[in-house]
Design a protein around this motif. Structure first.
Motif, PDB file in Angstrom:
ATOM      1  N   TYR A 292       0.834  -1.202   0.000  1.00 28.01           N
ATOM      2  CA  TYR A 292       0.000   0.000   0.000  1.00 28.01           C
ATOM      3  C   TYR A 292       0.872   1.257   0.000  1.00 28.01           C
ATOM      4  O   TYR A 292       0.580   2.242  -0.674  1.00 28.01           O
ATOM      5  N   GLN A 293       1.975   1.188   0.735  1.00 29.65           N
ATOM      6  CA  GLN A 293       2.927   2.315   0.735  1.00 29.65           C
ATOM      7  C   GLN A 293       3.521   2.508  -0.668  1.00 29.65           C
ATOM      8  O   GLN A 293       3.768   3.629  -1.099  1.00 29.65           O
ATOM      9  N   GLY A 294       3.727   1.414  -1.347  1.00 27.88           N
ATOM     10  CA  GLY A 294       4.231   1.476  -2.722  1.00 27.88           C
ATOM     11  C   GLY A 294       3.240   2.187  -3.628  1.00 27.88           C
ATOM     12  O   GLY A 294       3.615   3.002  -4.468  1.00 27.88           O
ATOM     13  N   GLN A 295       1.973   1.876  -3.419  1.00 22.65           N
ATOM     14  CA  GLN A 295       0.895   2.510  -4.187  1.00 22.65           C
ATOM     15  C   GLN A 295       0.873   4.022  -3.963  1.00 22.65           C
ATOM     16  O   GLN A 295       0.734   4.797  -4.899  1.00 22.65           O
ATOM     17  N   LYS A 296       1.009   4.393  -2.677  1.00 20.26           N
ATOM     18  CA  LYS A 296       0.974   5.819  -2.337  1.00 20.26           C
ATOM     19  C   LYS A 296       2.179   6.544  -2.934  1.00 20.26           C
ATOM     20  O   LYS A 296       2.067   7.655  -3.446  1.00 20.26           O
ATOM     21  N   LEU A 297       3.335   5.884  -2.863  1.00 17.76           N
ATOM     22  CA  LEU A 297       4.552   6.488  -3.417  1.00 17.76           C
ATOM     23  C   LEU A 297       4.380   6.707  -4.921  1.00 17.76           C
ATOM     24  O   LEU A 297       4.775   7.741  -5.460  1.00 17.76           O
ATOM     25  N   SER A 298       3.768   5.729  -5.560  1.00 17.20           N
ATOM     26  CA  SER A 298       3.549   5.776  -6.991  1.00 17.20           C
ATOM     27  C   SER A 298       2.870   7.077  -7.430  1.00 17.20           C
ATOM     28  O   SER A 298       3.279   7.732  -8.386  1.00 17.20           O
ATOM     29  N   ARG A 299       1.829   7.463  -6.693  1.00 18.09           N
ATOM     30  CA  ARG A 299       1.118   8.716  -7.017  1.00 18.09           C
ATOM     31  C   ARG A 299       2.040   9.918  -6.935  1.00 18.09           C
ATOM     32  O   ARG A 299       2.009  10.806  -7.771  1.00 18.09           O
ATOM     33  N   LYS A 300       2.884   9.923  -5.908  1.00 15.25           N
ATOM     34  CA  LYS A 300       3.821  11.047  -5.748  1.00 15.25           C
ATOM     35  C   LYS A 300       4.867  11.085  -6.858  1.00 15.25           C
ATOM     36  O   LYS A 300       5.280  12.149  -7.307  1.00 15.25           O
ATOM     37  N   LEU A 301       5.281   9.885  -7.282  1.00 14.59           N
ATOM     38  CA  LEU A 301       6.293   9.805  -8.345  1.00 14.59           C
ATOM     39  C   LEU A 301       5.754  10.463  -9.617  1.00 14.59           C
ATOM     40  O   LEU A 301       6.459  11.206 -10.289  1.00 14.59           O
ATOM     41  N   ILE A 302       4.485  10.156  -9.901  1.00 14.46           N
ATOM     42  CA  ILE A 302       3.861  10.691 -11.113  1.00 14.46           C
ATOM     43  C   ILE A 302       3.692  12.209 -10.999  1.00 14.46           C
ATOM     44  O   ILE A 302       3.993  12.944 -11.925  1.00 14.46           O
TER      45      ILE A 302
END
Lengths: 94, 94
Positions: B28-38
């Motif tokens: 889930y943390q990976g998912q959240k990070l993903s949004r920030k990366l974009i």
């Protein structure tokens, strides 16, 4: 035959070619495949999943696993490029 | 501090957390990070490259390398989603 059915053997061939020779030619094939993946609406996560399953099936060593990221990188560059193109098109249209 | 400087330790923390516990929370943390990366225009290939370098530095075993693809998958799902959203916006505008 559907593109998705051809994808797995094609990607497998590129990875195993690269892991044998580690030459630019295989990476170039990865680049070419990348364009087709995008044309056929294959998502980037599908490629990660395919990559994992190929590496599991081939019982790749630690070293080969590390080297295999070079192929993944090449393929993802295509997605990165497509994504940036879409973004700039969107900015133009705004 | 720039987002890019925070990215490496954050991503490393998510990977090592997942490799220790393999629980959904880390994904889930990976998912959240993903949004920030974009949001910060980090390209998908930069993540592959970062992932490789973290795995090389940590001298991960074959098993851990295989498991680490789950985190990469989660992060790439965010890119896939963003890419599909751009595509549908484009289709609407045509």
């Amino acid at each position: 035959m559907e593109f998705r059915d051809l994808l797995e053997p094609k990607y497998k061939e590129i990875i195993s070619g690269y892991l044998k020779n580690q030459n630019e030619q295989n990476l170039y094939q990865g680049q070419k495949l990348s364009r087709k993946l995008i044309e056929h609406n294959i998502s980037p996560e599908e490629i990660i999943s395919l990559h994992k399953s190929i590496m599991v099936d081939s019982e790749a060593t630690q070293e080969k696993l590390i080297d295999s990221f070079d192929v993944l990188l090449e393929v993802m560059m295509g997605y990165g490029l497509a994504y940036r193109e879409h973004q700039s098109l969107r900015t133009e249209q705004m």
